[in-house]
Motif scaffolding. Structure first.
Motif, mmCIF file in Angstrom:
data_model
loop_
_atom_site.group_PDB
_atom_site.id
_atom_site.type_symbol
_atom_site.label_atom_id
_atom_site.label_comp_id
_atom_site.label_asym_id
_atom_site.label_seq_id
_atom_site.Cartn_x
_atom_site.Cartn_y
_atom_site.Cartn_z
ATOM 1 N N ILE A 28 20.626 14.588 40.031
ATOM 2 C CA ILE A 28 19.226 14.462 39.191
ATOM 3 C C ILE A 28 18.329 15.205 40.193
ATOM 4 O O ILE A 28 18.297 15.373 41.285
ATOM 5 N N ALA A 29 17.532 16.185 39.381
ATOM 6 C CA ALA A 29 16.410 16.945 40.012
ATOM 7 C C ALA A 29 15.341 17.046 39.119
ATOM 8 O O ALA A 29 15.512 16.707 38.149
ATOM 9 N N ALA A 30 14.275 17.387 39.738
ATOM 10 C CA ALA A 30 13.011 17.295 38.881
ATOM 11 C C ALA A 30 11.999 18.711 39.152
ATOM 12 O O ALA A 30 12.003 18.919 40.494
ATOM 13 N N VAL A 31 11.380 18.985 38.538
ATOM 14 C CA VAL A 31 10.130 20.050 38.773
ATOM 15 C C VAL A 31 9.101 20.084 37.693
ATOM 16 O O VAL A 31 9.119 19.528 36.497
ATOM 17 N N SER A 32 7.960 20.588 38.072
ATOM 18 C CA SER A 32 6.731 20.736 37.364
ATOM 19 C C SER A 32 6.630 22.020 36.647
ATOM 20 O O SER A 32 7.166 23.100 37.165
ATOM 21 N N VAL A 33 6.027 22.205 35.524
ATOM 22 C CA VAL A 33 5.851 23.321 35.103
ATOM 23 C C VAL A 33 4.360 23.260 34.083
ATOM 24 O O VAL A 33 3.872 22.127 33.941
ATOM 25 N N GLU A 36 -0.074 30.799 29.498
ATOM 26 C CA GLU A 36 1.481 31.278 29.762
ATOM 27 C C GLU A 36 1.903 30.118 30.675
ATOM 28 O O GLU A 36 1.540 29.449 31.324
ATOM 29 N N PRO A 37 3.346 30.113 30.488
ATOM 30 C CA PRO A 37 4.063 29.121 31.414
ATOM 31 C C PRO A 37 4.475 29.535 32.806
ATOM 32 O O PRO A 37 4.437 30.801 32.953
ATOM 33 N N TYR A 38 4.146 28.420 33.799
ATOM 34 C CA TYR A 38 4.439 28.839 35.097
ATOM 35 C C TYR A 38 5.083 27.747 35.580
ATOM 36 O O TYR A 38 4.880 26.371 35.253
ATOM 37 N N LEU A 39 6.056 28.013 36.546
ATOM 38 C CA LEU A 39 7.013 27.085 37.294
ATOM 39 C C LEU A 39 6.361 26.395 38.363
ATOM 40 O O LEU A 39 6.025 27.298 39.112
ATOM 41 N N ASP A 40 6.725 25.122 38.931
ATOM 42 C CA ASP A 40 6.472 24.562 39.842
ATOM 43 C C ASP A 40 5.055 24.941 40.552
ATOM 44 O O ASP A 40 4.688 25.753 41.596
ATOM 45 N N LEU A 41 4.194 24.313 39.863
ATOM 46 C CA LEU A 41 2.664 24.649 40.297
ATOM 47 C C LEU A 41 2.204 24.062 41.680
ATOM 48 O O LEU A 41 2.731 22.942 41.984
ATOM 49 N N LEU A 49 5.751 24.295 24.225
ATOM 50 C CA LEU A 49 6.770 23.555 24.850
ATOM 51 C C LEU A 49 8.270 23.923 25.165
ATOM 52 O O LEU A 49 8.767 23.668 26.107
ATOM 53 N N ASN A 50 8.646 24.761 24.007
ATOM 54 C CA ASN A 50 9.960 25.282 24.416
ATOM 55 C C ASN A 50 9.861 26.250 25.618
ATOM 56 O O ASN A 50 10.794 26.183 26.395
ATOM 57 N N GLN A 51 8.896 27.043 25.706
ATOM 58 C CA GLN A 51 8.770 27.907 26.797
ATOM 59 C C GLN A 51 8.708 27.071 28.189
ATOM 60 O O GLN A 51 9.285 27.416 29.033
ATOM 61 N N LEU A 52 7.979 26.069 28.251
ATOM 62 C CA LEU A 52 8.016 25.243 29.632
ATOM 63 C C LEU A 52 9.295 24.736 29.883
ATOM 64 O O LEU A 52 9.618 24.739 31.108
ATOM 65 N N LEU A 53 9.881 24.173 28.784
ATOM 66 C CA LEU A 53 11.329 23.477 29.101
ATOM 67 C C LEU A 53 12.352 24.682 29.588
ATOM 68 O O LEU A 53 13.056 24.403 30.430
ATOM 69 N N ASP A 54 12.143 25.857 28.941
ATOM 70 C CA ASP A 54 13.097 27.050 29.391
ATOM 71 C C ASP A 54 12.672 27.153 31.041
ATOM 72 O O ASP A 54 13.592 27.402 31.824
ATOM 73 N N PHE A 55 11.463 27.193 31.281
ATOM 74 C CA PHE A 55 11.066 27.535 32.922
ATOM 75 C C PHE A 55 11.537 26.196 33.656
ATOM 76 O O PHE A 55 12.181 26.375 34.702
ATOM 77 N N ALA A 56 11.621 24.921 33.092
ATOM 78 C CA ALA A 56 11.905 23.991 33.822
ATOM 79 C C ALA A 56 13.432 23.997 34.004
ATOM 80 O O ALA A 56 13.925 23.675 35.202
ATOM 81 N N GLU A 57 14.283 24.318 32.891
ATOM 82 C CA GLU A 57 15.718 24.611 33.264
ATOM 83 C C GLU A 57 15.972 25.321 34.317
ATOM 84 O O GLU A 57 16.849 25.180 35.028
ATOM 85 N N LYS A 58 15.339 26.597 34.068
ATOM 86 C CA LYS A 58 15.991 27.723 35.391
ATOM 87 C C LYS A 58 15.353 27.137 36.863
ATOM 88 O O LYS A 58 16.250 27.325 37.626
ATOM 89 N N GLY A 59 14.418 26.332 36.927
ATOM 90 C CA GLY A 59 14.009 25.768 38.241
ATOM 91 C C GLY A 59 14.934 24.842 38.596
ATOM 92 O O GLY A 59 15.158 24.792 39.832
ATOM 93 N N ILE A 60 15.313 23.831 37.761
ATOM 94 C CA ILE A 60 16.249 22.603 38.022
ATOM 95 C C ILE A 60 17.562 23.352 38.241
ATOM 96 O O ILE A 60 18.112 22.768 39.210
ATOM 97 N N GLN A 61 17.916 24.153 37.733
ATOM 98 C CA GLN A 61 19.332 24.792 38.055
ATOM 99 C C GLN A 61 19.257 25.355 39.503
ATOM 100 O O GLN A 61 20.571 25.054 40.264
ATOM 101 N N GLN A 62 18.233 25.783 39.824
ATOM 102 C CA GLN A 62 18.110 26.229 41.442
ATOM 103 C C GLN A 62 18.161 25.074 42.196
ATOM 104 O O GLN A 62 18.714 24.988 43.219
ATOM 105 N N LEU A 63 17.332 23.981 41.833
ATOM 106 C CA LEU A 63 17.337 23.020 42.734
ATOM 107 C C LEU A 63 18.654 22.010 42.678
ATOM 108 O O LEU A 63 18.979 21.659 43.859
#
Length: 247
Positions: free
Chosen positions: A160-165, A171-176, A215-229
């Motif tokens: 399990i991992a979590a991140v904010s967007v 425009e979408p931004y990851l990990d504020l 929302l889809n853009q934000l979830l795409d960014f979240a997926e990328k971040g969580i993959q790294q986490l």
């Protein structure tokens, strides 16, 4: 107008992430989690027995507590002693719900895992850092139980991992960080497992609404971040291959 990130990151970049495991002496699992300037001490304790609603079922339980130290923010906050704020209760329930998805409670047996998340320094993203670091501490605690012979096999069945967007200037931004979190028109916290399956989403239009496309853009960014986490977590857990029994 395009938002310029204070730390120079690209919109899709995480803050520097680090896990200092074995940070405290007595907890079976402990890790100092760093996400940029946010620092959360995550510890996991183990006790025999379960809440009454689980007694006699042979299944265990996981619960969580979350606190922010008075000096974690720029202005000192009063300690929460007799009554917890609504925010604190919400966050600790989120942490518990999220991390329960990682455990096979039948394998754990009638034991309770308590995850404590104490924010030492807050620069936004404390709840997501608590979940991500809490998982590492949880894995370390299970490793110790196996080494001591308390458990015959690992109950760790999920990661399990979590991140904010968020949306800044539409425009979408990851990990504020804090500056971005305050300025964001939309704030989203996303919890996922190792398959990028969604455990929980908390989303709010702070100053209006947001579209399905956004929302889809934000979830795409979240997926990328969580993959790294997820990768960073596995690198921080020494005996990952022996611990993890998920698919």
């Amino acid at each position: 107008m395009v938002w310029q990130r204070p730390d120079g990151r690209q919109p899709y970049q995480l803050r520097p992430v680090g896990f200092h495991t074995g940070f405290t002496r007595f907890a079976p699992g402990s890790v100092l989690t760093k996400c940029g300037d946010t620092q959360v001490l995550c510890t996991v304790s183990v006790s025999e027995g379960v809440p009454k609603f689980l007694a006699g079922t042979g299944k265990g339980w996981l619960t969580s507590e979350y606190r922010m130290l008075p000096s974690a923010t720029q202005q000192r906050q009063e300690r929460e002693l007799l009554k917890l704020s609504g925010r604190t209760q919400e966050i600790q329930r989120l942490i518990g719900r999220s991390l329960r998805a990682a455990i096979d409670f039948g394998v754990l047996g009638e034991r309770t895992l308590t995850v404590d998340a104490d924010v030492l320094q807050a620069d936004a993203g404390t709840r997501t850092a608590a979940i991500t670091g809490g998982f590492v501490a949880l894995a370390n605690a299970i490793s110790q139980l196996l080494q001591r012979g308390v458990l015959e096999r690992s109950p760790l069945c999920g990661q399990i991992a979590a991140v904010s967007v968020g949306l800044l200037q539409e425009e979408p931004y990851l990990d504020l960080n804090y500056v971005e979190d305050v300025a964001a028109t939309v704030d989203l916290n996303v919890v996922m497992n190792q398959h990028l399956g969604i455990i929980e989403i908390q989303g709010t239009g702070e100053e209006g609404s947001f579209s399905r496309t956004q929302l889809n853009q934000l979830l795409d960014f979240a997926e990328k971040g969580i993959q790294q986490l997820l990768i960073a977590q596995r690198e921080a857990i020494a005996d990952w291959e022996e611990l993890f029994v998920g698919d």
